[in-house]
Design an enzyme around this catalytic site. Structure first.
Site, PDB file in Angstrom:
ATOM      1  N   ASP A 233      -0.201  16.760  25.087  1.00 40.55           N
ATOM      2  CA  ASP A 233       1.165  17.018  24.086  1.00 40.55           C
ATOM      3  C   ASP A 233       1.607  18.409  24.406  1.00 40.55           C
ATOM      4  OD1 ASP A 233      -0.069  14.407  23.427  1.00 40.55           O
ATOM      5  OD2 ASP A 233       1.112  14.537  21.441  1.00 40.55           O
TER       6      ASP A 233
ATOM      7  N   ARG B 296      -4.829  23.833   9.331  1.00 44.98           N
ATOM      8  CA  ARG B 296      -3.313  24.006   9.654  1.00 44.98           C
ATOM      9  C   ARG B 296      -2.787  25.332   8.804  1.00 44.98           C
ATOM     10  NH1 ARG B 296      -4.773  21.576  13.206  1.00 44.98           N
ATOM     11  NH2 ARG B 296      -4.898  19.455  13.033  1.00 44.98           N
TER      12      ARG B 296
ATOM     13  N   ASP C 172       0.342  16.669   9.671  1.00 41.21           N
ATOM     14  CA  ASP C 172       0.123  17.951  10.086  1.00 41.21           C
ATOM     15  C   ASP C 172       1.584  18.932  10.219  1.00 41.21           C
ATOM     16  OD1 ASP C 172      -2.527  18.158  10.196  1.00 41.21           O
ATOM     17  OD2 ASP C 172      -2.876  17.194  11.954  1.00 41.21           O
TER      18      ASP C 172
ATOM     19  N   SER D  55      -6.292  10.039  19.759  1.00 40.37           N
ATOM     20  CA  SER D  55      -5.980  11.475  19.083  1.00 40.37           C
ATOM     21  C   SER D  55      -7.001  11.958  18.416  1.00 40.37           C
ATOM     22  CB  SER D  55      -4.882  11.107  18.165  1.00 40.37           C
ATOM     23  OG  SER D  55      -4.571  11.942  17.466  1.00 40.37           O
TER      24      SER D  55
HETATM   25  N1  ARG Z   1      -5.557  12.280   9.195  1.00 37.52           N
HETATM   26  C1  ARG Z   1      -5.948  13.575   8.999  1.00 37.52           C
HETATM   27  C2  ARG Z   1      -5.359  14.404   8.086  1.00 37.52           C
HETATM   28  O1  ARG Z   1      -4.176  14.306   7.789  1.00 37.52           O
HETATM   29  C3  ARG Z   1      -6.417  14.016  10.308  1.00 37.52           C
HETATM   30  C4  ARG Z   1      -5.210  14.351  11.412  1.00 37.52           C
HETATM   31  C5  ARG Z   1      -5.436  14.886  12.592  1.00 37.52           C
HETATM   32  N2  ARG Z   1      -6.171  14.050  13.402  1.00 37.52           N
HETATM   33  C6  ARG Z   1      -5.847  13.494  14.548  1.00 37.52           C
HETATM   34  N3  ARG Z   1      -6.946  12.746  15.099  1.00 37.52           N
HETATM   35  N4  ARG Z   1      -4.810  13.781  15.258  1.00 37.52           N
HETATM   36  O2  ARG Z   1      -5.819  15.452   7.624  1.00 37.52           O
END
Ligand code: ARG
Length: 403
Positions: free
Chosen positions: A16, A96, A125, A179
């Site tokens: 990505d 984050r 995110d 992912s």
């Molecule tokens: N659902 C989780 C959160 O919002 C993880 C998000 C990122 N994980 C991922 N496999 N893309 O904190």
């Protein structure tokens, strides 16, 4: 639209962000600086440098943030025993704001007017990155390519990659990978077959924990030392925050501790299903509750538990740098002044259980609680009056109801 002169991109080197890098260079025709944080995701970061170089990036930043991540983000959150929706240890959520903080710092350093990230338009995110940037520097523009370009699916993304000769990674089985978001606190896996919550997660999604069924038949006993709410040692050996969490990840992983198959409510509105592995974090949460159980006053402990869901939700929703999170943090931190001592746990086939705890600041009084003759004056008649007064309104209420 004001012209953008320089962009700092949060870059993992994955598919990505490799495509985003290309797209930014083409769309804005300006310099893109890449920023990659080592959060203990266990990836080869020199390979990331090579990839960025191939994409003609002149300023490539790779920074080891492991200690800062655990010391200033994971541990403060752990002091609160934070869990989102009762189960999720917030491993992605808490990373984050740290990344955003460094994106902003780097943007200022190199004189960039925008930061960019590769989070998609449906997830949490993007919200977390952008709320953090807003809170830290409102003058910095945010570019979220996933919401701007006309690529609408993973399929179209792969087509774009092919057209621009960007290598597409595949997992060990030659399939498109899940992912995945990994750091020292957890590995989160989403997408593909996991999107159907009725499907059992296949074994190969798990990356850092063994199946509890295959874990050793002999339990392992470990002792964790705490000082003022933070873990400082394992089995008597003092460790830095990142080293300590790394050690516990190894121990927990071997015993299958910290697996979670969860359907959660995203801030943005939909439900999503994911697999989480948080071996060290799970051990630490249990141990921290163990040391708090003998060092916190009852009302202090209960107040912490009342605000915990609110605090966890703030982190989940991206409000780490918001005033209300900082206010709650001050309250939590103050509660930890006497949360020091040692907790011993048994790791066995997926579980981490407290088996003993000690503290120089313990509030536990064997003399007070004992079933035996006690030296401390406790007048049993006081208990009689205590119950009589607490029962007063219940007797009144029951009489009115005709019981
Ligand atoms: N659902 C989780 C959160 O919002 C993880 C998000 C990122 N994980 C991922 N496999 N893309 O904190």
């Amino acid at each position: 639209m004001t012209k953008i002169e320089k962009i700092v991109l949060s870059y993992s080197g994955g598919l990505d962000t490799s495509i985003i890098l290309k797209w930014l260079q083409e769309t804005y025709g300006c310099e893109v600086v890449t920023f990659t944080a080592d959060l203990g995701q266990g990836e080869e970061l020199e390979a990331v440098r090579a990839k960025a170089k191939m994409s003609r990036v002149k300023d490539i930043r790779i920074v080891d943030l492991r200690e800062e991540f655990v010391r200033d983000f994971v541990f403060p959150m752990l002091r609160a025993n934070a869990l989102y929706e009762g189960q999720y240890l917030l491993g992605s959520s808490i990373a984050r704001p740290l990344i955003a903080k460094h994106l902003v710092g780097l943007a200022r350093e190199v004189g960039a007017d925008a930061v960019a990230h590769g989070a998609t338009g449906k997830g949490n995110d993007q919200v977390r990155f952008e709320l953090a940037v807003n809170a830290l520097d409102p003058s910095i523009e945010i570019i979220a390519p996933w919401r701007k370009w006309n690529i609408r699916s993973r399929m179209q993304l792969l087509e774009y990659a092919e057209k621009h000769h960007i290598p597409v990674p595949s997992d060990k089985r030659g399939e498109a990978p899940f992912s995945i978001d990994a750091n020292l606190l957890h590995t989160s896996t989403e997408g593909k077959i996991l999107e159907n919550p009725a499907e059992v997660a296949p074994d190969h999604v798990y990356q850092r924990t063994v199946d509890p069924v295959d874990a050793p038949d002999t339990p392992e006993i470990i002792t964790i030392g705490f000082e003022r709410g933070d873990p400082v040692s394992v089995n008597g050996k003092a460790m830095t925050p990142a080293a300590l969490l790394t050690e516990l990840n190894g121990l927990g992983g071997r015993h299958g501790v910290g697996r979670l198959d969860l359907v959660e409510n995203r801030f943005i509105g939909m439900k999503s299903r994911g697999i989480y592995e948080t071996p060290g974090g799970t051990i630490l949460l249990t141990a921290h509750r163990g040391i708090e159980s003998i060092t916190l006053d009852r009302a202090a402990a209960h107040l912490k538990d009342e605000i915990m869901p609110r605090y966890a939700e703030l982190i989940y929703n991206g409000f780490w740098f918001a005033p209300e999170r900082e206010m709650l943090q001050a309250l939590i931190d103050q509660s930890q002044a006497f949360v020091s001592g040692e907790v011993t746990l048994r790791l066995y086939k997926g579980s981490a259980s407290v088996i003993s705890r000690t503290s120089p600041c313990s509030l536990y009084s064997a003399d007070l609680v004992t079933f035996e003759e006690s030296a401390i004056a406790f007048d049993h008649h006081d208990a009689e009056g205590f119950i009589r007064l607490n029962g007063l309104r219940l007797r009144n209420w029951a009489a009115r109801n005709g019981r």
